[in-house]
Motif scaffolding. Sequence first.
Motif, PDB file in Angstrom:
ATOM      1  N   GLN A 166      -9.790   6.510  -0.007  1.00 19.46           N
ATOM      2  CA  GLN A 166      -8.964   7.605  -0.495  1.00 19.46           C
ATOM      3  C   GLN A 166      -8.366   7.205  -1.837  1.00 19.46           C
ATOM      4  N   ARG A 209      -2.918   0.333  -3.929  1.00 20.21           N
ATOM      5  CA  ARG A 209      -2.112  -0.880  -3.839  1.00 20.21           C
ATOM      6  C   ARG A 209      -1.252  -1.005  -5.100  1.00 20.21           C
ATOM      7  N   THR A 211       0.850  -1.184   0.000  1.00 23.38           N
ATOM      8  CA  THR A 211       0.000   0.000   0.000  1.00 23.38           C
ATOM      9  C   THR A 211       0.887   1.237   0.000  1.00 23.38           C
ATOM     10  N   ARG A 264       1.171   5.733  -0.528  1.00 24.66           N
ATOM     11  CA  ARG A 264       0.540   7.052  -0.544  1.00 24.66           C
ATOM     12  C   ARG A 264       1.050   7.785  -1.783  1.00 24.66           C
ATOM     13  N   LEU A 309      -4.516   6.677  -1.601  1.00 22.81           N
ATOM     14  CA  LEU A 309      -3.894   5.482  -1.051  1.00 22.81           C
ATOM     15  C   LEU A 309      -4.254   4.307  -1.952  1.00 22.81           C
ATOM     16  N   GLU A 364      -3.917  -6.329   7.734  1.00 23.70           N
ATOM     17  CA  GLU A 364      -4.765  -6.329   6.549  1.00 23.70           C
ATOM     18  C   GLU A 364      -5.919  -7.283   6.794  1.00 23.70           C
ATOM     19  N   ASP A 405      -8.385   6.299   9.743  1.00 28.61           N
ATOM     20  CA  ASP A 405      -7.141   5.537   9.826  1.00 28.61           C
ATOM     21  C   ASP A 405      -7.257   4.138   9.207  1.00 28.61           C
ATOM     22  N   ILE A 461      -7.739   2.035   5.725  1.00 25.61           N
ATOM     23  CA  ILE A 461      -7.652   2.086   4.266  1.00 25.61           C
ATOM     24  C   ILE A 461      -8.591   1.008   3.726  1.00 25.61           C
ATOM     25  N   TRP A 462      -9.542   1.388   2.894  1.00 28.98           N
ATOM     26  CA  TRP A 462     -10.550   0.416   2.481  1.00 28.98           C
ATOM     27  C   TRP A 462     -10.971   0.613   1.027  1.00 28.98           C
ATOM     28  N   SER A 463     -11.457  -0.472   0.458  1.00 26.43           N
ATOM     29  CA  SER A 463     -12.147  -0.410  -0.824  1.00 26.43           C
ATOM     30  C   SER A 463     -13.225  -1.484  -0.803  1.00 26.43           C
TER      31      SER A 463
END
Length: 873
Positions: free
Chosen positions: A664, A639, A626, A628, A637, A699, A714, A716-718
Amino acid sequence: MVMADAIRTTCPYCGVGCGVLATPAADGLTVAGDPTHPANFGRLCVKGAALGETVGLEGRLLHPILHGRRVDWNTALDRLADEFSQAIARHGADSVAFYVSGQLLTEDYYVANKLMKGFIGSANIDTNSRLCMSSSVAGHQRAFGADTVPGCYADLDEADLVVLVGSNAAWCHPVLFQRLQAARAQRPEMRLVVIDPRRTATAEAADLHLALKPGSDVALFNGLLRHLSAAGCADHDFLSAHCAGSVEALAEAGLEPGPPAEACDLDPGDLVRFYDWFAATEKTVTVFSQGVNQSSAGTDKVNAIINCHLLTGRIGRPGMGPLSFTGQPNAMGGREVGGLANQLAAHMGFDETSRDRVGRFWRAPAMALRPGLKAVDLFRAVEQGRIKALWIMATNPAVSLPDANLVRQALDHCAFVAVSDCMADTDTTRRAHLLLPALTWAEKDGTVTNSERRISRQRPVLPVPGEARPDWWMICRLAERLGFREAFAYGGPSDIFAEHARLSAFENDGARDFDIGALAGIDYDLLAPVQWPVRADASGTGRLFGQGGFFHGDGRARLVAVRNRPPASELSPARPLALNTGRTRDQWHTMTRTGKAPRLAAHAPEPWLAMHPADAARLDIDDGATVRVESDYGRALLRVTLDSTQRAGEVFAPMHWNDQFAGQAVIGKLLASNTDPLSGQPELKFGAVRVDPVPLAWEAVLLSRRPVTDWPADIIWSRAAGEGHHIHRLAGVKRIENWAAWCLRHLGEGVWLDYQDRRIGLYRAAKIDDERLDALLFVAAPGRRPDPASLSALFTGPAPRRRIELLAGGGIAGDDRGPIICACHQIGRKTILDAITGQGLGSIADIGTALRAGTNCGSCVPELQNLLGLARP
């Protein structure tokens, strides 16, 4: 065989304009390609084939909503009219604006343009088509005197050389790419050249790939122009009869400071090979798309391409000419009716004669006198407070425009924002005061025009849900409330189309390219696909300019001298990487529609960044890490996917993900709002960024029956669609001490089963609701996230005999397919490779026979070809 109850309509995705046979069914809609439609002859890409999976009412906007409260249509329209009227009375006509879309039908576009430019008295109506093809428009106008596409799709069948410039057609226009590939199979001597910084699926299929330096297209085609002139390829008879300007002066003006190969960072031998092929091949088609258009020098790139075809007279005859592939289903229709801020209807401009002509035809009380604000400038005006009332139709600019943070700030501070959309929750609807429920593809009635100037009917297939209404109806109701009832008293889209057709022929006599006057009196319901200009007998025109007849006042084309200009954004030690953006194979724009279909999510289920291994090694970034991505305008953010075919120093990210599908990942936040000075098209193919690894504490994969989008900052998701569930990919930078409490907080109360091994960072939990699996969470150490494909069967297959088996994945050995390659038949990479090696498969046909992969839409064929190469010893 066509079913008797099938309805002929048109696909709502890219500019190919495929004919569709849609049949209402008990569970929604079945879809097939229309074998009689000349754009696709029955073929559909995977997105078109999945249309029936996207028409459900989940997430639909079905009622007008004002300040978060449901209201009736009269209340909504009265408020819309009040806000526009007050802004106009206090601040003038230029204080209001429409921002519209290539998702509108031509009839919607027409009345919106008429109301704003002829009756409100401002030209502040622009379209998201500004983002995809306005540089083509400007280049056509400079060269031809009108926005005329000279050729047609049949030229792809007849050409001996096809050059694709800035076009990943295998993914973005797959039906046309498969048509091209079929022609190559019939004629092996036919050559394909792909000019693109990235080695895309399209480039993999090429005879020659020129991975040029971003922004150097003009240098390449100016070099080609000089080569053609020196090789004696200029068609002096065509030039003297049909073109204005000196070829020698043009070649001199196009001189670059160094050799083209140096300016383009290309192997000189490869470049000379392309130049020689072009010089030796009369039947040459040059296709260009977003890689050319989405540039601060996009118009110059278009003219550099057209110059080479004018010089050689290779235009408007079978198998030759420049051909623009548009991005949206009705980008061309919007151009016809003046949907761009710098145009009037029927391909007329803001010259005094055209303003007078259109004004008289419309009996307009307040014709706009000058062009309005183009998309980027329009939203700057909103942010500056100069636009007081804004109506956004069928588009999501909070995601799609560059400098998306500024766009969001502009919408948040605008005095009044109305949005008409079919979806209730988008990044843009979240910022609106008034929401108006619009029809979607399967409910609309009207026409669209594809990339080859072909007008097709879009017909309603499903009943209108809730209180949704056509866009043209909403616009006409606003016009009535503003005092213009008589001019907008249409009985339906057929009336609007007839007026549009009459205007195209009004005082024309062949002086303007767009003329469909012969269609004004036809039976609208029976309108068959036809290319404009339309002759008196209602037949169409496939090609133009083969015998001249350009639309400048003297009837001659212009060879336009252009010089190479680098991208507007500059790399620096702080921002050393060049960001390129574009589409993935199976998604469309901002995913509000395609994001609902599980099989469309399988190929690329999460936002990603392609990076060359050398850049990754220098930055200590592993495959799958991951990162930035930061620019001067925002961050994302993503992958990482390592890609050795990516040019070093450059990265690529898809533009689809929005705030409903990822935390994000809005790529528009990273891009500057630099635009082409002539077309106003933003530079979406080049941004200056830095990339840094993000250290993760954990993760996870979460599968749940309801989508979860309200995650803390805080995490990180999809999110991606699954069959009967949603697949969430999660990661965190902070250690979670109490996972059981975390589950209750984010996933709710219920019967929970869980298991934890702190030593290896493993946590698993299952939530049972009404005796069925409601949610499943698998947490692991960074880099050890499980493949959700192995867990999805728990939501679609039989339940495990014992609940505890849920925490072991239900005792399932695992989905061993690997990443999905063939979306139509859901066939994975590992399955294909195993079949190639185990069964000795040696061709695409062999794979199709054994597995069915590649036998439907053909979008996966380039990847199948690559897998054949990988499997060979």
